[in-house]
Design a protein around this motif. Structure first.
Motif, PDB file in Angstrom:
ATOM      1  N   ASN A  22      47.799  11.093  -3.275  1.00 11.74           N
ATOM      2  CA  ASN A  22      46.643  11.381  -2.814  1.00 11.74           C
ATOM      3  C   ASN A  22      46.114  10.460  -1.507  1.00 11.74           C
ATOM      4  O   ASN A  22      45.653  11.037  -0.750  1.00 11.74           O
ATOM      5  CB  ASN A  22      45.377  10.720  -3.916  1.00 11.74           C
ATOM      6  N   LYS A  23      46.914   9.415  -1.343  1.00  6.26           N
ATOM      7  CA  LYS A  23      46.726   8.481  -0.159  1.00  6.26           C
ATOM      8  C   LYS A  23      47.332   9.291   1.122  1.00  6.26           C
ATOM      9  O   LYS A  23      46.704   9.314   2.089  1.00  6.26           O
ATOM     10  CB  LYS A  23      47.162   7.297  -0.448  1.00  6.26           C
ATOM     11  N   LYS A  24      48.322  10.055   0.800  1.00  4.92           N
ATOM     12  CA  LYS A  24      49.047  10.818   1.905  1.00  4.92           C
ATOM     13  C   LYS A  24      48.031  11.896   2.443  1.00  4.92           C
ATOM     14  O   LYS A  24      48.235  12.119   3.460  1.00  4.92           O
ATOM     15  CB  LYS A  24      50.285  11.533   1.555  1.00  4.92           C
ATOM     16  N   ASN A  25      46.960  12.313   1.872  1.00  8.53           N
ATOM     17  CA  ASN A  25      46.123  13.251   2.210  1.00  8.53           C
ATOM     18  C   ASN A  25      44.808  12.694   2.777  1.00  8.53           C
ATOM     19  O   ASN A  25      43.875  13.479   3.440  1.00  8.53           O
ATOM     20  CB  ASN A  25      45.574  14.156   1.252  1.00  8.53           C
ATOM     21  N   GLU A  26      44.804  11.375   3.079  1.00 13.41           N
ATOM     22  CA  GLU A  26      43.788  10.634   3.602  1.00 13.41           C
ATOM     23  C   GLU A  26      44.294   9.865   5.021  1.00 13.41           C
ATOM     24  O   GLU A  26      45.285   9.338   4.862  1.00 13.41           O
ATOM     25  CB  GLU A  26      42.895   9.836   2.699  1.00 13.41           C
ATOM     26  N   ILE A  27      43.435   9.819   5.954  1.00 12.39           N
ATOM     27  CA  ILE A  27      43.888   9.198   7.019  1.00 12.39           C
ATOM     28  C   ILE A  27      42.490   8.304   7.525  1.00 12.39           C
ATOM     29  O   ILE A  27      41.571   8.750   7.354  1.00 12.39           O
ATOM     30  CB  ILE A  27      44.529  10.100   8.404  1.00 12.39           C
ATOM     31  N   ILE A  28      42.963   7.271   8.281  1.00 12.41           N
ATOM     32  CA  ILE A  28      41.696   6.616   8.971  1.00 12.41           C
ATOM     33  C   ILE A  28      42.270   6.379  10.353  1.00 12.41           C
ATOM     34  O   ILE A  28      43.181   6.416  10.755  1.00 12.41           O
ATOM     35  CB  ILE A  28      41.592   5.017   8.267  1.00 12.41           C
ATOM     36  N   ILE A  29      41.292   6.740  11.227  1.00  5.86           N
ATOM     37  CA  ILE A  29      41.430   6.600  12.729  1.00  5.86           C
ATOM     38  C   ILE A  29      40.724   5.587  13.487  1.00  5.86           C
ATOM     39  O   ILE A  29      39.398   5.309  12.923  1.00  5.86           O
ATOM     40  CB  ILE A  29      40.885   8.078  13.366  1.00  5.86           C
ATOM     41  N   GLU A  30      41.484   4.698  13.817  1.00  2.00           N
ATOM     42  CA  GLU A  30      40.942   3.461  14.447  1.00  2.00           C
ATOM     43  C   GLU A  30      39.643   3.622  15.374  1.00  2.00           C
ATOM     44  O   GLU A  30      38.639   2.666  15.248  1.00  2.00           O
ATOM     45  CB  GLU A  30      41.786   2.791  15.352  1.00  2.00           C
ATOM     46  N   SER A  31      39.411   4.544  15.918  1.00  2.00           N
ATOM     47  CA  SER A  31      38.537   5.028  16.837  1.00  2.00           C
ATOM     48  C   SER A  31      37.038   5.269  16.101  1.00  2.00           C
ATOM     49  O   SER A  31      36.206   5.500  16.458  1.00  2.00           O
ATOM     50  CB  SER A  31      38.616   5.849  17.893  1.00  2.00           C
ATOM     51  N   ALA A  32      37.147   5.470  14.620  1.00  2.00           N
ATOM     52  CA  ALA A  32      36.191   6.083  13.900  1.00  2.00           C
ATOM     53  C   ALA A  32      36.067   5.046  12.501  1.00  2.00           C
ATOM     54  O   ALA A  32      36.497   5.355  11.600  1.00  2.00           O
ATOM     55  CB  ALA A  32      36.368   7.479  13.548  1.00  2.00           C
ATOM     56  N   PRO A  33      35.449   3.728  12.896  1.00  2.00           N
ATOM     57  CA  PRO A  33      35.693   2.760  11.888  1.00  2.00           C
ATOM     58  C   PRO A  33      34.638   3.186  10.618  1.00  2.00           C
ATOM     59  O   PRO A  33      33.618   3.801  10.904  1.00  2.00           O
ATOM     60  CB  PRO A  33      35.117   1.502  12.595  1.00  2.00           C
ATOM     61  N   GLY A  34      35.168   3.160   9.564  1.00  9.14           N
ATOM     62  CA  GLY A  34      34.365   3.513   8.367  1.00  9.14           C
ATOM     63  C   GLY A  34      34.536   4.839   7.648  1.00  9.14           C
ATOM     64  O   GLY A  34      33.867   5.116   6.653  1.00  9.14           O
ATOM     65  N   ILE A  35      35.079   5.834   8.543  1.00  7.38           N
ATOM     66  CA  ILE A  35      35.120   7.109   8.239  1.00  7.38           C
ATOM     67  C   ILE A  35      36.703   7.442   7.490  1.00  7.38           C
ATOM     68  O   ILE A  35      37.582   6.651   8.427  1.00  7.38           O
ATOM     69  CB  ILE A  35      35.133   7.947   9.549  1.00  7.38           C
ATOM     70  N   TYR A  67      38.416  12.913  15.251  1.00  6.27           N
ATOM     71  CA  TYR A  67      39.464  13.387  14.739  1.00  6.27           C
ATOM     72  C   TYR A  67      40.109  14.309  15.720  1.00  6.27           C
ATOM     73  O   TYR A  67      41.270  14.402  15.918  1.00  6.27           O
ATOM     74  CB  TYR A  67      38.933  14.161  13.528  1.00  6.27           C
ATOM     75  N   LEU A  68      39.462  15.288  16.220  1.00 11.06           N
ATOM     76  CA  LEU A  68      39.945  16.218  17.395  1.00 11.06           C
ATOM     77  C   LEU A  68      40.765  15.389  18.707  1.00 11.06           C
ATOM     78  O   LEU A  68      41.709  15.909  19.118  1.00 11.06           O
ATOM     79  CB  LEU A  68      38.914  17.029  17.925  1.00 11.06           C
ATOM     80  N   GLU A  69      40.083  14.191  19.062  1.00  8.23           N
ATOM     81  CA  GLU A  69      40.856  13.407  19.922  1.00  8.23           C
ATOM     82  C   GLU A  69      42.075  12.749  19.486  1.00  8.23           C
ATOM     83  O   GLU A  69      43.024  12.869  20.101  1.00  8.23           O
ATOM     84  CB  GLU A  69      39.863  12.370  20.768  1.00  8.23           C
ATOM     85  N   ASN A  70      42.033  12.383  18.224  1.00  4.75           N
ATOM     86  CA  ASN A  70      43.129  11.970  17.742  1.00  4.75           C
ATOM     87  C   ASN A  70      44.225  12.906  17.440  1.00  4.75           C
ATOM     88  O   ASN A  70      45.674  12.776  17.663  1.00  4.75           O
ATOM     89  CB  ASN A  70      42.819  11.231  16.216  1.00  4.75           C
ATOM     90  N   LYS A  71      43.981  14.092  17.071  1.00  3.91           N
ATOM     91  CA  LYS A  71      45.021  15.200  17.028  1.00  3.91           C
ATOM     92  C   LYS A  71      45.376  16.171  18.389  1.00  3.91           C
ATOM     93  O   LYS A  71      46.544  16.186  18.370  1.00  3.91           O
ATOM     94  CB  LYS A  71      44.356  16.156  15.918  1.00  3.91           C
ATOM     95  N   TYR A  72      44.444  16.091  19.247  1.00  5.50           N
ATOM     96  CA  TYR A  72      44.820  16.978  20.416  1.00  5.50           C
ATOM     97  C   TYR A  72      44.713  16.365  21.667  1.00  5.50           C
ATOM     98  O   TYR A  72      45.078  17.017  22.724  1.00  5.50           O
ATOM     99  CB  TYR A  72      43.839  18.181  20.445  1.00  5.50           C
ATOM    100  N   GLY A  73      44.332  15.043  21.700  1.00  3.84           N
ATOM    101  CA  GLY A  73      44.426  14.252  22.831  1.00  3.84           C
ATOM    102  C   GLY A  73      42.806  14.224  23.543  1.00  3.84           C
ATOM    103  O   GLY A  73      41.971  14.384  22.827  1.00  3.84           O
ATOM    104  N   VAL A  74      42.862  14.002  24.858  1.00  4.79           N
ATOM    105  CA  VAL A  74      41.588  13.703  25.463  1.00  4.79           C
ATOM    106  C   VAL A  74      40.618  14.827  25.492  1.00  4.79           C
ATOM    107  O   VAL A  74      41.235  15.792  26.278  1.00  4.79           O
ATOM    108  CB  VAL A  74      41.884  12.963  26.938  1.00  4.79           C
ATOM    109  N   LEU A  75      39.474  14.553  25.438  1.00  9.52           N
ATOM    110  CA  LEU A  75      38.232  15.719  25.399  1.00  9.52           C
ATOM    111  C   LEU A  75      38.332  16.152  26.908  1.00  9.52           C
ATOM    112  O   LEU A  75      38.047  15.209  27.672  1.00  9.52           O
ATOM    113  CB  LEU A  75      37.145  15.218  24.987  1.00  9.52           C
ATOM    114  N   ASN A  76      38.334  17.087  27.147  1.00  2.00           N
ATOM    115  CA  ASN A  76      37.995  17.869  28.490  1.00  2.00           C
ATOM    116  C   ASN A  76      39.284  17.710  29.295  1.00  2.00           C
ATOM    117  O   ASN A  76      39.172  18.014  30.749  1.00  2.00           O
ATOM    118  CB  ASN A  76      36.884  17.440  29.438  1.00  2.00           C
TER     119      ASN A  76
END
Length: 125
Positions: A22-35, A67-76
Motif C-alpha cells: 500500500n505504501k508503494k502506491n503513495e508518494i510525498i513530494i518535498e515541495s508539497a508539504p502535508g500532501i 506533482y506535475l513539476e516532480n514528474k515532468y520538470g520545470v513548468l513552462n
C-alpha cells in the motif's frame, strides 16, 4: 507447536508485505508539504492521481502543479498546461489537466498528455 509458530510467522510476513504494498502506491513530494499522492498512472478516471488531504481547492491546485513539476520538470520550460476539464463521476471530483511536454533535444516538438487527478478530498463536504 512448530506448526503454530510457523503459521504466525507466515501471517506476520504476509501482513507486513500487504502494508508495504500500500505504501508503494503513495508518494510525498518535498515541495508539497502535508500532501500525500496516491498514485495511479493518471491516464484515466480509474487510475487518477489522488491528492489528499488538501484543505481546499487552492491547496489542491498547488499540489497538482507540484506533482506535475516532480514528474515532468520545470513548468513552462519542460512542460506547459494548455487546458483543463472538471468532472463529477460517482460522487468523486476529477480535474483533468492537458499538458504539452517539450522534447528535450528539440523544444519545438511537443507531446500532448492528459493527467487525471482525483480531487474529491480538496473540496469541503
Amino acid at each position: 507447536m512448530q506448526t503454530k509458530l510457523f503459521f504466525i510467522l507466515l501471517l506476520t510476513v504476509h501482513f507486513g508485505m500487504a502494508q508495504d504494498g500500500n505504501k508503494k502506491n503513495e508518494i510525498i513530494i518535498e515541495s508539497a508539504p502535508g500532501i500525500i499522492y496516491e498514485i495511479g498512472n493518471g491516464e484515466g478516471f480509474e487510475s487518477a492521481v489522488k491528492i489528499k488531504p488538501a484543505k481546499n481547492a487552492k491547496e489542491g491546485a498547488d499540489a497538482e502543479t507540484r506533482y506535475l513539476e516532480n514528474k515532468y520538470g520545470v513548468l513552462n520550460i519542460d512542460w506547459k498546461p494548455f487546458g483543463n476539464d472538471f468532472y463529477k463521476i460517482k460522487k468523486k471530483q476529477y480535474h483533468l489537466i492537458h499538458i504539452a511536454l517539450y522534447d528535450k533535444e528539440d523544444k519545438t516538438k511537443e507531446e500532448f498528455k492528459t493527467i487525471y487527478f482525483d480531487i474529491t478530498d480538496c473540496y469541503v463536504k
